[in-house]
Every structure is written in structure tokens, then in C-alpha cells.
Design an enzyme around this catalytic site. Structure first.
Site, mmCIF file in Angstrom:
data_model
loop_
_atom_site.group_PDB
_atom_site.id
_atom_site.type_symbol
_atom_site.label_atom_id
_atom_site.label_comp_id
_atom_site.label_asym_id
_atom_site.label_seq_id
_atom_site.Cartn_x
_atom_site.Cartn_y
_atom_site.Cartn_z
ATOM 1 N N HIS A 1 0.840 -1.189 0.000
ATOM 2 C CA HIS A 1 0.000 0.000 0.000
ATOM 3 C C HIS A 1 0.878 1.245 0.000
ATOM 4 O O HIS A 1 1.798 1.354 0.801
ATOM 5 C CB HIS A 1 -0.900 -0.005 1.240
ATOM 6 C CG HIS A 1 -2.062 0.915 1.137
ATOM 7 N ND1 HIS A 1 -1.904 2.275 1.068
ATOM 8 C CD2 HIS A 1 -3.392 0.687 1.069
ATOM 9 C CE1 HIS A 1 -3.104 2.836 0.971
ATOM 10 N NE2 HIS A 1 -4.024 1.895 0.965
ATOM 11 N N ARG B 1 -2.900 1.027 -6.391
ATOM 12 C CA ARG B 1 -1.897 0.961 -5.328
ATOM 13 C C ARG B 1 -0.552 0.440 -5.794
ATOM 14 O O ARG B 1 0.492 0.959 -5.385
ATOM 15 C CB ARG B 1 -2.433 0.063 -4.205
ATOM 16 C CG ARG B 1 -3.607 0.698 -3.525
ATOM 17 C CD ARG B 1 -4.271 -0.227 -2.536
ATOM 18 N NE ARG B 1 -5.350 0.480 -1.868
ATOM 19 C CZ ARG B 1 -6.154 -0.062 -0.973
ATOM 20 N NH1 ARG B 1 -6.014 -1.336 -0.653
ATOM 21 N NH2 ARG B 1 -7.101 0.644 -0.417
#
Lengths: 251, 652
Positions: free
Chosen positions: B272, B343
């Protein structure tokens, strides 16, 4: 890089629910201010394990202030001296060099100690099971936008729903009352049209369960509100009382 | 040779699920009462499944390792949940949500599963509102939406920055109602330690129960059922530092793998882009800053190397860097999606800048996420209303005020797309064993889009499994309840007790955490954001050595037959090491880059992931062949019937 401090940690140690507990004091050197409180306990536990001793048992999981698993009564405050955070979000920069930090478990008859700083909070689950829900099954519900809800109402319900079920309110209360916890759920659901239908029976059932589980009464000292890591307001207790009264009157 | 049958229904994409439901077998109400289902986990998938199965009339046994079902790590999801409602009239549809998810996953997911996910997404929002989930609303009283990465529509429903919490509490309330009604029995502070298989009359092994440890008493206990559902989440903590909760683990999945379930795409892990950077060696976990921040925050690093260096040395502040000296590298490289690229793309772009020497923070391992433009454009109040709780969380951790100075962020392990292989019915290769939520591999391919984990967990638990499990259980109505005194239970328990005795008797010198941290370094350095053949081969050598170190030099204090947190962690770490090996092996096999799996040898001239659809259009499923044996690779071919695969493009 934050400053480093040397501290003494006075921790409640208790082998099991029926065992006699006592405080043990440990010393920790060169703890960085950027270290979180639970990381400080990790460091202490590593030291204990390296000496062949059993580590201090304490509940924790998400370590970002939302799961409600961490607890700890630190220097006389649930979740420590800082406001609006849980213990896992507390950082060592809030403590002074040379300070003695006292750590105890939640103290409440309804939350018996399991070991050391770990307590049994299943009573909270039992209160929710008594009625903390809207009785709908999966499927067969209307479209989500069928019932408009005024934004301020939705926002207030959200504030109540922010409760993380940690138990700080009970630990902070001299009566060991769970009224803030119960009122947060009752209030959230009573505000929303989906929950209104059962609001009276819900308030009655949850309060009856709370009483049966050995939680104390509310005497409006507001300690719960002050210590709540999520800032849940005691105005919800007023709403709970109104719902409860309505339920009584309609009987 | 193992052959996999995904059991995908025939027919046009949009009719498969309807067709399945119309023709599947069901169990009548009287028979449901006679059938037991074990559900392991109480996150979004587990709690929603346990509640829904209980409502249908099955007898459910639901387990969690925490003190309450409400603690499961789904609770920490911040940003939101996707659904194809098209309430914003911005062109959304079931097909578009399906397409974005397939594309976002870099074309490594099964079309039929993803389409079904998009189809049921709308039911989830309806269900949650009916439960009293306080989603954010517009002034007119209708539901509000925001944007997330990898989409050009606003389809994300949210409840402040606490969407996961509110959805989980919704599922928890439904679950609590079933506990009250007696259809679900809860086992909190219990940890599954093994799966029990029992042969039926035809010699077919079926999942019939679990062995679990009562974490308070240390007692090993046996539980039988007609089917077992694994909803135990992902295995990101193999990296030690991740955004997962401290107790999140991959052990239930590994127990199933060792009993014959296939482990699919282990290498597909999501990094992330917006996490708070690492501060030091004693750090225990990484905190995520919601992807929703990328709606209004702009990501940048200094344009000049000397500015970056001055910032690292503490001689310059980010606010002193002039606008023209800032490199908004996502906006520069991906004009169409800008700061809202998926992401995997955002994480790699951050790594690229830091590797090139433009990173900030004293470590050089951070980039800026800046809200000054948003504050100027929208005003402080609006920014506070949108992100106030996230800003507060950031300030509590870092002691920096993001209203005044840009946040610093860096990528961290967040989610694992890989997991237990399941067919269209969410059943594993072991009959009667199901896997749902993050624990399975099914819907996100090689990369998951933001706000899709909540959607998948609840889709599986509320609207898919309660149907598909009946297709299996309908054959089981004649099967009486099992006794836990059967030899299969005794044998499995004995093997476990031996394993625990072995662990306790090592009496070496190292704590569980010290070995876990070493594992984390190996994984991040060699199986992390950029992987090569060499790094993965190195990882395999290091992991083998670490496994040996674990089994010969571990120290666990205390006794096994009582509460023992170090023992709990040791059992999980033994599995994390083997998961690490599987991840490296899988990454080595896949000679292409796709989604979260980036092999540096395979990239386009401008640094984008280069897929190889000719060779690698399959899910790589690993079959256990015994201790220290190379697992067998079984391929589930991914045939794209409806979507034309392209190189993912977020530039134009």
C-alpha cells in the site's frame, strides 16, 4: 529523532483469575520518544524472555486505535494521560526522563483479570447480544436510498457508533457502570429510522442485561466521557434514559 | 497430475450467477437444523457468513482468536466500500465495476467470480443500511460517495474514515442476534490449529472438523461439523512489519494447505503506497493512511537531488521548497489518473523516486502527501470534515501537524491477494472445506483496488457462500453428526501435541519476535516491491536457514497447558516462514510482472509492469508434497472470454 528517556515501570502481575496479584517494578533505559507505549512493553517483554522469564500478558491487536483490544490503566487513567487516543496510540514522548509509570488492568467486577493486564470483556458481547441490533435477516431489504436520513442525524448516529468497545468507560467509572457503552449503541440505532422500530425493547433488554452482569449504576460523574478514547458524549446516556423511560411507560 | 475444475457456470457473463442460483441444490429448513458448519474467523467475511448461515437455520460454530468477534482486523479498514449503484449518475454500472476490478487485478482473476462480485455489490449497501450502518450522507439525506484508485467514477460508500469498523459492527450485530437466538455458538480466544479430514463411505476425504486451542486455558479441543469455512484473513505479517493487526496470521490457510488444499498465487501481495514510514528497529507495526487521502492530497518529492539531501539532513523543510522545484511524479507520469492510480503503480513509483535519491525523511525512504492545495481550494473546515480523524491519527503517531506540513508516507505490506484456491462455489480442493474473504485467492487477481476488500468479504459472507454451501450440504443431509472421539480427531490432536512439545523443548536462545523480525527483513529485501530471479533465489536460501534456526534455537518461556502468548506466536511464525518460502517460489516461477508482483527483469521501457499472457495466464496453485519437499505446481488456466486484455494504462 526524538529524545530518549530512562523509566521505571510498575506493572500489575497476576498469574490467573483467582491468583493473588502484585506490582513488579522494572527498569528500561534509552527508550525513544517515537516508541509507542505498547512497543515499550514489547521491549520489556523481550528483556524478560531473554532472561528466561514469562512476559507480561496484555491485550492488543490492531495497534492503530480502532479494534478496541488494548486496555491498560496507566498512571490512573484508562489509555493513559493523553486524550482521545487508545493505549496503542500513546507514545513515550508523553513521559519524562526518570518517571515511574504505573500500569494496571481495567478494574471492574464485570471484567475479571485473566492474567497480568489482560481482562475478560465478554460481558460487553453479552449486552450487544441482548438487543444491540436491528432485527433484519440477510436479503430482502429495500434499496439503500429508499429512506433519506438528514445529514445531522446520520452524523450524530456515526458519532455514537464510533465506540470501540474497549471498556475504558467502565474502568474510569467509580461505580463500574457500562452506561456510556450501552447508550452509544442504543442512541445510534434509535436515531436512525431503521433502528427506531425496536428502540424501546432494545433499551430495556440491554439495560436488563447490563444490570444482570454486575455493572454499576450511572451517577453522572462524567468520568467515562472524559476518558473515552473516541470522545463518545454522555448526551447519549440522556437519550438512553429517554428510550428506557418510554419503554417503561408503554408497559 | 492434479486437475482443477473451477466449476464456472456456462452462459453469458451476466447470467452465470442467476443461472447458478436457479439450478443449484438447496437444503430444506428441517434439514438445515441437522447440519453443523464451523466458521473460522469473525471479520467481515466470517461474521457475515456465520450470521447469514445462522439466519437460514444451520447450526454454526464460530471461532475467533480475539476476546470478541468485533476485534477482527476488518475493523481497521478506513476508506470505504465499492458498489455499482451509480447514485452519482457518473456512468457506473455492474459491468464497469467488474471491468475496473479485472483490469486493476492485471487480468489475473477469474472473470465469472469478479462479475458476480460486482453484481452483489449493490445488495451489500442495501443490507448495511438496513442494519443501521451510518454511512456518510449528502444534505438531501441520500448516501454520499467518493473516489478511489483505479476508477474514474465515484462509487465508494464510506463512514468517516472508519468504514471497516462500521461494516464490521453491522456484521457483528447480525452475528450477535444469531448468538442470542441460539443458532450460532461463539468461541472467542480460540485458535484453530488443524483441520480434521474424515473419509466417507466411498473413501473420499472430507473436511469434518477442526482442532483448536483455548488460548486462555491452553487446552486443545476438538470440534466436528459437516463443513468447515475458513475466513481467517491474509498472511501479510510474514513481512513482520505490515498494516495487519499483531495477531493476523496465515496459519489456518497453511493447515488447510498441508491437508491437501491448494495455495494459489502466494506471490501476489499488495504493498500500500500511503503508510506512515518506519521509524526504528523496535517498531511493531505500520499504520496505514487511507487511500481516500489521495482524493485531495498531492504526492511529490523534490525535483533537485540537493534539495532532497538537505531535507534528509534536516536543513530544509518541505514548505520551503518552491512549487516549481517539486516533482508531482504521479501527475507527471499518469496524467489521466494522477494521484489516484492503483496501489501497485503508486507504490512502485514511490520506490523509483526513493531509489533514484529523491526520498525524504532522515531515512530517505518517504515521499510527501501534501494538502496545502486542497486547504487553499476547499478551506480548512472542509478538509477537516473529510479527513480530520486521519490527520489526528497521523499527528498522534508522528507529532507532525499535517495541516501545516505535508505528511510523509511510504509503501508497506497491506493485503494478500493470494490465498487458498477456491472454485466458483468458494470450495477448496478438499470437499466440504470453503474459504472466503482475504483467506481465499479469488477476486483480486494480482492487485486489489481500494475499497474492494470490504466488498469481497461481505459479498462472500452475505450473498455467495450461503447459497453455494447448500449445493454441497444438500448431499450431506443423511450424514449424522460426528463424534469427536473418532480416531481421525485423536490422531490429528496427537500430532499437534507432539508439535507443541517439540517447540517447547527446543529451549534455545532466541525469542519468537527476533526471528520474526529477521524473516521480515528477508521478505522485504528480497520478496518485496521489486523482485528479481537472484533476489528470490537468495530468499529461498536464507529462508531455509532461518527455518533451521527457528527449529533449533527458539526459546518459549512458560508452559503449554495455560495461557502462553509466546507459544501462540511461535506456532504462527513456523507457518509464516513456510509462507515466505511459498511466496518466493511462486515469484520465481512467474517470469513476468503483473499487479503487485513486479519482477525487475520484466518491465516496459518506461518502467511499467510487463505481463506475459502467452506463458502466465494462469493462477499458480501449489500442492503440498510433504515436509521440505518441493510443492507441485498446478495451473488453473485463466481464459478470458469476455474481456480483451491490454497493458494496463493509467496515463491516458
Amino acid at each position: 529523532m526524538e529524545k530518549e528517556i530512562n523509566i521505571h515501570v510498575k506493572v500489575w502481575r497476576q498469574k490467573g483469575p483467582k491468583a493473588k496479584g502484585k506490582f513488579e517494578t522494572y527498569h528500561l533505559d534509552r527508550i525513544s520518544g517515537d516508541t509507542s507505549f505498547l512497543e515499550m512493553l514489547d521491549i520489556l517483554n523481550e528483556q524478560l524472555v531473554s532472561k528466561g522469564q514469562e512476559p507480561i500478558a496484555f491485550d492488543n491487536d490492531c495497534r492503530e486505535g480502532i479494534c478496541g483490544m488494548c486496555s491498560l490503566y496507566i498512571n490512573g487513567h484508562p489509555h493513559g494521560p493523553d486524550n482521545l487516543i487508545t493505549t496503542c496510540q500513546l507514545h513515550m514522548r508523553h513521559f519524562k526522563d526518570g518517571e515511574t509509570i504505573t500500569i494496571e488492568p481495567w478494574r471492574s467486577a464485570a471484567f475479571p483479570v485473566i492474567r497480568d493486564l489482560m481482562v475478560d470483556r465478554r460481558a460487553f458481547d453479552k449486552i450487544i447480544q441482548a438487543g444491540g441490533y436491528v432485527s433484519v435477516n440477510t436479503g430482502g431489504v429495500p434499496d439503500a436510498n429508499t429512506i433519506p436520513i438528514p445529514k445531522p442525524v446520520a452524523d450524530e448516529a456515526m458519532d455514537a457508533a464510533s465506540c470501540i468497545g474497549c471498556g475504558a468507560c467502565v474502568a474510569a467509572c467509580k461505580n463500574g457502570s457500562a452506561m456510556l457503552f450501552v447508550s452509544a449503541k442504543v442512541s445510534q440505532l434509535a436515531l436512525l429510522p431503521q433502528g427506531k422500530i425496536e428502540s424501546k425493547t432494545r433499551a430495556k433488554a440491554m439495560i436488563a442485561q447490563m444490570d444482570a452482569l454486575g455493572f454499576g449504576n450511572c451517577t453522572n460523574t462524567r468520568a467515562c466521557e472524559l476518558e473515552c478514547p473516541k470522545g463518545v458524549s454522555i448526551s447519549h446516556i440522556a437519550r438512553l434514559n429517554r428510550e428506557f423511560l418510554k419503554a417503561k411507560l408503554s408497559n | 497430475m492434479t486437475k482443477l475444475d473451477a466449476k464456472t457456470p456456462q452462459g453469458p457473463l451476466s447470467e452465470k450467477w442467476t443461472h447458478y442460483k436457479n439450478h443449484q441444490k438447496l437444503v430444506n429448513p428441517a434439514n438445515k437444523r441437522r447440519l453443523d458448519v464451523i466458521v473460522v474467523g469473525t471479520g467481515l467475511a466470517g461474521a457475515s457468513a456465520a450470521a447469514s448461515l445462522g439466519e437460514l437455520g444451520f447450526r454454526v460454530l464460530n471461532f475467533c482468536i480475539q476476546d470478541s468477534p468485533r476485534r477482527a482486523h476488518s475493523i481497521a479498514a478506513q476508506g470505504g466500500i465499492n458498489a455499482a449503484k451509480n447514485y452519482q449518475n457518473d456512468g457506473d454500472s455492474v459491468y464497469r465495476l467488474f471491468y475496473d476490478t479485472i483490469k486493476g487485478g492485471d487480468y489475473r482473476a477469474r472473470e465469472a467470480n469478479v462479475y458476480r462480485l460486482a453484481e452483489v455489490s449493490n445488495n451489500i449497501i442495501d443490507q448495511c443500511v438496513a442494519q443501521g450502518v451510518p454511512f456518510a450522507r449528502e444534505y438531501g439525506g441520500l448516501l454520499d460517495n467518493r473516489s478511489f484508485g483505479g476508477a474514474q467514477v465515484s462509487r465508494t460508500f464510506y463512514a468517516k474514515g472508519q468504514t471497516g469498523q462500521q461494516l464490521l459492527l453491522g456484521a457483528y450485530s447480525a452475528l450477535s442476534r444469531q448468538v442470542h437466538q441460539g443458532s450460532v455458538k461463539l468461541y472467542t480466544r480460540y485458535e484453530m490449529l488443524d483441520l480434521v479430514l474424515i473419509k466417507d463411505a466411498n473413501g473420499l476425504e472430507r473436511a469434518r472438523g477442526i482442532i483448536a486451542r483455548n488460548l486462555v486455558t491452553g487446552k486443545i479441543e476438538r470440534f466436528a461439523a459437516h463443513a468447515v469455512v475458513i475466513a481467517s484473513g491474509g498472511y501479510g505479517n510474514a513481512f513482520f512489519l505490515s498494516t495487519n493487526a499483531m495477531n493476523s496470521n496465515g496459519s489456518a490457510a497453511m493447515q488447510c494447505y498441508r491437508k491437501g488444499a491448494l495455495f494459489a498465487n502466494p506471490a501476489f501481495a499488495q504493498i500500500h503506497p500511503t503508510c506512515i514510514p518506519v521509524h526504528g528497529e523496535f517498531q511493531s507495526k505500520l499504520t496505514l493512511m487511507s487511500e481516500s487521502l489521495r482524493n485531495d492530497g498531492r504526492i511529490w518529492v523534490p525535483k533537485k537531488l540537493e534539495d532532497a539531501q538537505a531535507i534528509r539532513e534536516g536543513q530544509l523543510k518541505p514548505t520551503q521548497i518552491a512549487e516549481e522545484d517539486r516533482d508531482y511524479y504521479l501527475e507527471r507520469r499518469y496524467p489521466a489518473f494522477g494521484n489516484l492510480v492503483p496501489r501497485d503503480v503508486a507504490s512502485r513509483a514511490a520506490k523509483e523516486r526513493c531509489d533514484a535519491g529523491f526520498g525524504v525523511n532522515n531515512t530517505g525512504l518517504a515521499v510527501y502527501l501534501d494538502f496545502s492545495d486542497a486547504i487553499n481550494r476547499l478551506g480548512l473546515k472542509t478538509v477537516e470534515a473529510r479527513y480530520g480523524n486521519l490527520f489526528q491519527m497521523y499527528e498522534k503517531i508522528t507529532a507532525d501537524n499535517p495541516y501545516e506540513t505535508p505528511m510523509m508516507i511510504f509503501p508497506a505490506i497491506h493485503y494478500t491477494m493470494g490465498g487458498i484456491w477456491v472454485d466458483y462455489e468458494l470450495m477448496t480442493t478438499i470437499p466440504g472445506l470453503f474459504a472466503i474473504g482475504e483467506a481465499n485467492f479469488s477476486d483480486h487477481g494480482a492487485n486489489r483496488l481500494g475499497a474492494s476488500a470490504l466488498m469481497q468479504g461481505l459479498a462472500d459472507g452475505y450473498f455467495v457462500l450461503p447459497y453455494t454451501i447448500q449445493n454441497y450440504l444438500s448431499d450431506q443431509i443423511q450424514v449424522p453428526r460426528f463424534s469427536v472421539d473418532l480416531p481421525e480427531f485423536a490422531e490429528t490432536e496427537k500430532a499437534l501435541e507432539d508439535k507443541i512439545a517439540t517447540l517447547m523443548s527446543i529451549k534455545g536462545k532466541r525469542s519468537v519476535d527476533s526471528i520474526h523480525k529477521e524473516l521480515g527483513h528477508i521478505m522485504w529485501d528480497h520478496v518485496g516491491m521489486g523482485r528479481t530471479k537472484e533476489s528470490l533465489e537468495t530468499a529461498l536460501v536464507l529462508l531455509q536457514a532461518l527455518k533451521k534456526e527457528f527449529w533449533s534455537n527458539l526459546f518459549i518461556p512458560g508452559e503449554p497447558n495455560t495461557l502462553n502468548v509466546e507459544l501462540e506466536k511461535a506456532l504462527r511464525l513456523a507457518d509464516f516462514i513456510e509462507i515466505g518460502q511459498l511466496m518466493a517460489l511462486d515469484g520465481l516461477n512467474r517470469n513476468e510482472s503483473c499487479g503487485g508482483h513486479f519482477r525487475e527483469e520484466y518491465q516496459t521501457p518506461d518502467g511499467e509492469a510487463l505481463r506475459d499472457d502467452e506463458q502466465y495466464s494462469y493462477a499458480s496453485c501449489w500442492k503440498y508434497k510433504g515436509e521440505d519437499q518441493q510443492p507441485e505446481l498446478v495451473k488453473e488456466s485463466l481464459d478470458y472470454e469476455f474481456v480483451v486484455r491490454q497493458q494496463r494504462n493509467y496515463k491516458a
